[in-house]
Design an enzyme around this catalytic site. Structure first.
Site, PDB file in Angstrom:
ATOM      1  N   LYS A   1      39.701  87.776  34.477  1.00 23.07           N
ATOM      2  CA  LYS A   1      39.350  89.145  34.087  1.00 23.07           C
ATOM      3  C   LYS A   1      39.555  90.020  35.321  1.00 23.07           C
ATOM      4  CE  LYS A   1      35.975  88.547  30.387  1.00 23.07           C
ATOM      5  NZ  LYS A   1      36.308  87.148  30.086  1.00 23.07           N
TER       6      LYS A   1
ATOM      7  N   LYS B   1      33.406  82.977  18.693  1.00 23.13           N
ATOM      8  CA  LYS B   1      32.250  82.748  19.552  1.00 23.13           C
ATOM      9  C   LYS B   1      31.384  81.663  18.929  1.00 23.13           C
ATOM     10  CE  LYS B   1      32.977  86.252  22.457  1.00 23.13           C
ATOM     11  NZ  LYS B   1      33.138  86.079  23.907  1.00 23.13           N
TER      12      LYS B   1
HETATM   13 MG   LIG Z   1      34.941  84.049  27.478  1.00 12.48          MG
END
Ligand SMILES: [Mg+2]
Length: 379
Positions: free
Chosen positions: A270, A166
């Site tokens: 997703k 991240k």
């Molecule tokens: Mg992502």
């Protein structure tokens, strides 16, 4: 094969360590488990564990939607999957994550009846073979460069070829140091994937990507705000780093805009955002026709939703970048025991359907509140 009973249960999954993203700190996940039963026992299972920032409903809304839809499933035949899913899509347009749970449970049931995995069931219908395994990325959650480097070393030793970290949670200099530490430890062959979770302004993203490109970045997920598709498209056109839309592509209509505008090199799928396996396959086909690749990621889901995502990934055609499905280890407990990655890949379970069933004992540990059941004859 008729559905005689539908059981709904809420659960809470704690992370071993909170995950810090540009969108905030995630310490636990809450979801709803759906189980379908026939006259001879369990038919299929699905899971709705919505995550903030991806246009999914809140978990209370998933629950309310599933409570409203469950009685309508009782008496339906799972072989009528397409018609049932049409009805679910019409009835719950604002609750994609709840829809994805029902979609997974119905696919689980339909594939089990034919004695196939969901991946094989999907692939056979499209005249192709399912993958036996899916390459996955390691998610390196640490903040400071030393701990990140240690995690990178472990991941490479375990056989991961793609490492994801991240970025954008602090200043660009910090990210440069973190990426430098990972690249130095992981060696030249590892693929480094970044995820900014929309945390950069366009100018910051341009600056950051220019400074990070020398570290040979595979791609960056969501460098800028999810709603700024024009900025995403400009970065795609200008940057040396490939750009993937994640939050921007949450939901079928948003993903369609990304494809129309050619705003990304790849789209991150997703299941909870697009409403399940069936719409996800349609999205993948739509993207492929526009020359845009896809990969599948978990939204830090429990074992049942991850299993559904793995089955979808195994059914996708063509080259598939590493998927973000090796997230089970981040959880302290889970809905089912689920084999982790081996040498950077998740092998499809041999069992039919999703290949994983919820463990009865798990709900005793992680369940929240009473289960609710709907049965023929009105319960
Ligand atoms: Mg992502």
């Amino acid at each position: 094969m008729k559905i005689r009973r539908v059981a709904l249960a809420r659960f809470r999954l704690a992370l071993r360590e909170p995950l810090v993203t540009a969108a905030g700190r995630i310490g636990e996940r809450e979801g709803v488990l759906v189980r379908l039963y026939g006259s001879a026992g369990a038919l299929g299972a699905g899971e709705a564990t919505p995550i903030a920032g991806f246009e999914m409903e809140r978990v209370d809304e998933s629950w309310e939607t599933l409570v409203a839809l469950a009685p309508r499933l009782v008496g339906e035949d799972v072989r009528d999957l397409e018609a049932i899913l049409d009805g679910v899509e019409t009835s719950a347009p604002q609750a994609p994550c709840a829809r994805s749970a029902l979609d997974a449970a119905l696919h689980d049931a339909a594939a089990r009846i034919e004695g196939r995995t969901v991946a094989a069931w999907l692939a056979v219908r499209r005249g192709r073979r399912a993958r036996r395994s899916v390459r996955v990325n390691a998610l390196l959650g640490a903040r400071d460069p030393e701990r990140l480097a240690a995690a990178a070393a472990r991941a490479v030793a375990e056989g991961f070829e793609t490492l994801k970290l991240k970025v954008s949670g602090s200043c660009i200099e910090d990210d440069v140091e973190r990426v430098r530490a990972v690249r130095r430890t992981a060696g030249r062959r590892a693929r480094l994937r970044l995820d900014a979770n929309g945390g950069w302004k366009e100018e910051e993203a341009r600056d950051a990507l220019a400074r990070l490109a020398p570290f040979e970045i595979e791609l960056v997920e969501q460098p800028v705000d999810a709603n700024d598709l024009a900025a995403l498209a400009r970065l795609r056109a200008e940057s040396a780093v490939r750009v993937a839309a994640d939050e921007s592509a949450a939901g079928l209509s948003r993903a369609a805009r990304v494809i129309t505008l050619r705003a990304a090199d790849a789209i991150c799928i997703k299941l909870g955002a697009c409403g399940g396996i069936r719409p996800a396959l349609q999205l993948a086909e739509h993207a492929a026709a526009a020359g845009i690749g896809v990969f599948v990621t978990s939204g830090l889901d429990g074992a049942i939703a991850r299993a559904a995502a793995l089955q979808l990934a195994a059914a996708l055609p063509g080259p598939l970048p590493a998927c973000g499905l090796a997230t089970g280890d981040l959880l302290r407990d889970d809905l089912a025991a689920c084999p982790g990655p081996v040498r950077g890949a998740l092998v499809l379970p041999r069992a039919t359907g999703l290949g994983v069933s919820p463990a009865a004992a798990a709900l005793a540990r992680i369940g929240v509140g009473p289960e609710v059941e709907f049965e023929a004859g009105g319960a």
